[in-house]
Design a protein around this motif. Structure first.
Motif, PDB file in Angstrom:
ATOM      1  N   PHE A 100      28.309 -27.439  35.817  1.00 20.69           N
ATOM      2  CA  PHE A 100      27.082 -26.927  35.339  1.00 20.69           C
ATOM      3  C   PHE A 100      25.800 -28.167  35.548  1.00 20.69           C
ATOM      4  CE2 PHE A 100      29.747 -24.986  32.354  1.00 20.69           C
ATOM      5  CZ  PHE A 100      29.294 -23.745  32.437  1.00 20.69           C
ATOM      6  N   TYR A 101      24.565 -27.839  35.855  1.00 22.38           N
ATOM      7  CA  TYR A 101      23.756 -28.634  36.103  1.00 22.38           C
ATOM      8  C   TYR A 101      22.109 -27.903  35.921  1.00 22.38           C
ATOM      9  CZ  TYR A 101      22.991 -25.464  40.402  1.00 22.38           C
ATOM     10  OH  TYR A 101      22.823 -24.393  40.906  1.00 22.38           O
ATOM     11  N   VAL A 102      21.052 -28.709  35.798  1.00 25.85           N
ATOM     12  CA  VAL A 102      19.859 -28.310  35.521  1.00 25.85           C
ATOM     13  C   VAL A 102      18.760 -28.657  36.649  1.00 25.85           C
ATOM     14  CG1 VAL A 102      17.687 -28.098  34.066  1.00 25.85           C
ATOM     15  CG2 VAL A 102      19.976 -28.257  33.262  1.00 25.85           C
ATOM     16  N   ASP A 103      18.214 -27.621  37.338  1.00 29.96           N
ATOM     17  CA  ASP A 103      17.282 -27.880  38.565  1.00 29.96           C
ATOM     18  C   ASP A 103      15.817 -28.128  38.052  1.00 29.96           C
ATOM     19  OD1 ASP A 103      15.868 -25.575  38.238  1.00 29.96           O
ATOM     20  OD2 ASP A 103      16.874 -24.883  40.157  1.00 29.96           O
ATOM     21  N   SER A 104      14.976 -28.404  38.939  1.00 28.83           N
ATOM     22  CA  SER A 104      13.335 -28.771  38.809  1.00 28.83           C
ATOM     23  C   SER A 104      12.594 -27.626  38.229  1.00 28.83           C
ATOM     24  CB  SER A 104      12.962 -29.269  40.152  1.00 28.83           C
ATOM     25  OG  SER A 104      12.911 -28.243  40.892  1.00 28.83           O
ATOM     26  N   GLN A 105      13.259 -26.298  38.158  1.00 34.33           N
ATOM     27  CA  GLN A 105      12.482 -25.416  37.614  1.00 34.33           C
ATOM     28  C   GLN A 105      12.202 -25.484  35.972  1.00 34.33           C
ATOM     29  OE1 GLN A 105      13.370 -21.276  39.290  1.00 34.33           O
ATOM     30  NE2 GLN A 105      15.222 -22.377  39.555  1.00 34.33           N
ATOM     31  N   CYS A 106      13.163 -26.376  35.194  1.00 37.76           N
ATOM     32  CA  CYS A 106      13.196 -26.489  33.911  1.00 37.76           C
ATOM     33  C   CYS A 106      11.522 -26.712  33.299  1.00 37.76           C
ATOM     34  CB  CYS A 106      13.949 -27.627  33.337  1.00 37.76           C
ATOM     35  SG  CYS A 106      13.993 -28.040  31.828  1.00 37.76           S
ATOM     36  N   ILE A 107      11.582 -25.906  32.357  1.00 38.09           N
ATOM     37  CA  ILE A 107      10.227 -26.074  31.668  1.00 38.09           C
ATOM     38  C   ILE A 107      10.199 -26.563  30.193  1.00 38.09           C
ATOM     39  CG2 ILE A 107       9.120 -24.024  32.867  1.00 38.09           C
ATOM     40  CD1 ILE A 107       9.652 -22.390  30.266  1.00 38.09           C
ATOM     41  N   ASP A 108      11.409 -27.351  29.946  1.00 37.65           N
ATOM     42  CA  ASP A 108      11.447 -28.250  28.906  1.00 37.65           C
ATOM     43  C   ASP A 108      11.458 -27.350  27.550  1.00 37.65           C
ATOM     44  OD1 ASP A 108      11.904 -30.698  27.545  1.00 37.65           O
ATOM     45  OD2 ASP A 108       9.808 -31.069  27.232  1.00 37.65           O
ATOM     46  N   CYS A 109      11.775 -26.005  27.574  1.00 38.56           N
ATOM     47  CA  CYS A 109      11.841 -25.268  26.353  1.00 38.56           C
ATOM     48  C   CYS A 109      12.707 -25.586  25.156  1.00 38.56           C
ATOM     49  CB  CYS A 109      11.917 -23.766  26.775  1.00 38.56           C
ATOM     50  SG  CYS A 109      13.567 -23.401  27.234  1.00 38.56           S
ATOM     51  N   ASP A 110      13.649 -26.359  25.524  1.00 36.77           N
ATOM     52  CA  ASP A 110      14.705 -26.697  24.475  1.00 36.77           C
ATOM     53  C   ASP A 110      15.844 -25.935  24.260  1.00 36.77           C
ATOM     54  OD1 ASP A 110      15.635 -29.020  22.691  1.00 36.77           O
ATOM     55  OD2 ASP A 110      14.607 -27.884  21.015  1.00 36.77           O
ATOM     56  N   LEU A 111      15.858 -24.709  24.767  1.00 38.71           N
ATOM     57  CA  LEU A 111      16.946 -23.526  24.509  1.00 38.71           C
ATOM     58  C   LEU A 111      18.267 -24.243  24.733  1.00 38.71           C
ATOM     59  CD1 LEU A 111      16.923 -19.981  24.735  1.00 38.71           C
ATOM     60  CD2 LEU A 111      18.863 -21.335  26.072  1.00 38.71           C
ATOM     61  N   CYS A 112      18.313 -24.948  25.905  1.00 37.23           N
ATOM     62  CA  CYS A 112      19.910 -25.148  26.214  1.00 37.23           C
ATOM     63  C   CYS A 112      20.364 -26.541  25.266  1.00 37.23           C
ATOM     64  CB  CYS A 112      19.806 -25.826  27.904  1.00 37.23           C
ATOM     65  SG  CYS A 112      18.748 -27.076  28.018  1.00 37.23           S
ATOM     66  N   ARG A 113      19.341 -27.361  25.018  1.00 32.02           N
ATOM     67  CA  ARG A 113      19.694 -28.326  24.073  1.00 32.02           C
ATOM     68  C   ARG A 113      20.060 -27.936  22.614  1.00 32.02           C
ATOM     69  NH1 ARG A 113      14.716 -30.103  26.844  1.00 32.02           N
ATOM     70  NH2 ARG A 113      13.762 -30.020  24.642  1.00 32.02           N
ATOM     71  N   GLU A 114      19.285 -26.903  22.193  1.00 36.25           N
ATOM     72  CA  GLU A 114      19.753 -26.342  20.830  1.00 36.25           C
ATOM     73  C   GLU A 114      21.026 -25.555  21.063  1.00 36.25           C
ATOM     74  OE1 GLU A 114      16.444 -23.898  19.564  1.00 36.25           O
ATOM     75  OE2 GLU A 114      15.233 -25.498  19.354  1.00 36.25           O
ATOM     76  N   THR A 115      21.284 -24.854  22.231  1.00 34.26           N
ATOM     77  CA  THR A 115      22.490 -23.961  22.245  1.00 34.26           C
ATOM     78  C   THR A 115      23.866 -25.004  22.778  1.00 34.26           C
ATOM     79  OG1 THR A 115      21.221 -22.358  23.528  1.00 34.26           O
ATOM     80  CG2 THR A 115      23.603 -22.206  23.561  1.00 34.26           C
ATOM     81  N   ALA A 116      23.645 -25.944  23.432  1.00 31.89           N
ATOM     82  CA  ALA A 116      24.755 -26.661  23.732  1.00 31.89           C
ATOM     83  C   ALA A 116      24.495 -28.161  23.722  1.00 31.89           C
ATOM     84  CB  ALA A 116      25.243 -26.490  25.157  1.00 31.89           C
ATOM     85  N   PRO A 117      23.961 -28.919  22.636  1.00 30.96           N
ATOM     86  CA  PRO A 117      23.635 -30.059  22.283  1.00 30.96           C
ATOM     87  C   PRO A 117      24.672 -31.160  22.714  1.00 30.96           C
ATOM     88  CG  PRO A 117      24.066 -29.158  20.033  1.00 30.96           C
ATOM     89  CD  PRO A 117      24.397 -28.147  21.130  1.00 30.96           C
ATOM     90  N   ASN A 118      26.149 -30.687  22.857  1.00 29.68           N
ATOM     91  CA  ASN A 118      26.952 -31.554  23.250  1.00 29.68           C
ATOM     92  C   ASN A 118      27.057 -31.860  24.781  1.00 29.68           C
ATOM     93  OD1 ASN A 118      27.946 -32.126  20.662  1.00 29.68           O
ATOM     94  ND2 ASN A 118      29.516 -30.361  21.036  1.00 29.68           N
ATOM     95  N   ASN A 119      26.036 -31.160  25.387  1.00 22.32           N
ATOM     96  CA  ASN A 119      26.108 -30.966  27.054  1.00 22.32           C
ATOM     97  C   ASN A 119      24.935 -31.193  27.597  1.00 22.32           C
ATOM     98  OD1 ASN A 119      28.416 -28.925  25.875  1.00 22.32           O
ATOM     99  ND2 ASN A 119      29.088 -30.295  27.450  1.00 22.32           N
ATOM    100  N   PHE A 120      23.797 -30.829  27.003  1.00 21.74           N
ATOM    101  CA  PHE A 120      22.483 -31.056  27.349  1.00 21.74           C
ATOM    102  C   PHE A 120      21.573 -32.067  26.688  1.00 21.74           C
ATOM    103  CE2 PHE A 120      23.881 -26.867  28.905  1.00 21.74           C
ATOM    104  CZ  PHE A 120      23.463 -26.722  30.033  1.00 21.74           C
ATOM    105  N   THR A 121      20.576 -32.836  27.600  1.00 21.17           N
ATOM    106  CA  THR A 121      19.647 -33.665  26.495  1.00 21.17           C
ATOM    107  C   THR A 121      18.691 -33.683  27.270  1.00 21.17           C
ATOM    108  OG1 THR A 121      19.416 -35.748  25.706  1.00 21.17           O
ATOM    109  CG2 THR A 121      20.405 -35.803  28.007  1.00 21.17           C
ATOM    110  N   ARG A 122      17.370 -34.268  26.768  1.00 17.15           N
ATOM    111  CA  ARG A 122      16.164 -34.491  27.437  1.00 17.15           C
ATOM    112  C   ARG A 122      15.821 -35.798  28.104  1.00 17.15           C
ATOM    113  NH1 ARG A 122      10.803 -35.366  26.011  1.00 17.15           N
ATOM    114  NH2 ARG A 122       9.340 -33.804  26.870  1.00 17.15           N
ATOM    115  N   SER A 123      15.170 -35.843  29.249  1.00 18.77           N
ATOM    116  CA  SER A 123      14.426 -36.884  29.998  1.00 18.77           C
ATOM    117  C   SER A 123      13.145 -37.010  29.437  1.00 18.77           C
ATOM    118  CB  SER A 123      14.423 -36.768  31.426  1.00 18.77           C
ATOM    119  OG  SER A 123      13.742 -37.655  31.862  1.00 18.77           O
TER     120      SER A 123
END
Length: 78
Positions: A16-39
């Motif tokens: 899995f990866y996140v690309d530059s289209q990310c709008i920092d909506c927080d959905l992935c961090r809320e859904t899978a906090p053990n795997n996604f974080t924020r820069s």
């Protein structure tokens, strides 16, 4: 659709990866906090830990399917 050639640089290597289209909506961090974080400096999400079990994989897939801008990718590796 996420572009593996446009991955955010902080992503750890793996399925899995996140690309530059990310709008920092927080959905992935809320859904899978053990795997996604924020820069905080860049204002986007990235994968800091690849899933280690079926539950984490399911959460990452759910985050990918729910991403409003399709910024989360699955390159097919396990």
């Amino acid at each position: 659709m996420a572009d593996r050639e446009d991955k955010n640089r902080e992503n750890v290597t793996g399925k899995f990866y996140v690309d530059s289209q990310c709008i920092d909506c927080d959905l992935c961090r809320e859904t899978a906090p053990n795997n996604f974080t924020r820069s905080d400096d860049e204002g986007y999400s990235y994968v800091y830990k690849q899933p280690e079990n079926e539950e984490e994989k399911a959460m990452c897939r759910e985050a990918m399917e729910g991403c409003p801008v399709e910024a989360i990718g699955d390159d097919g590796e396990d």
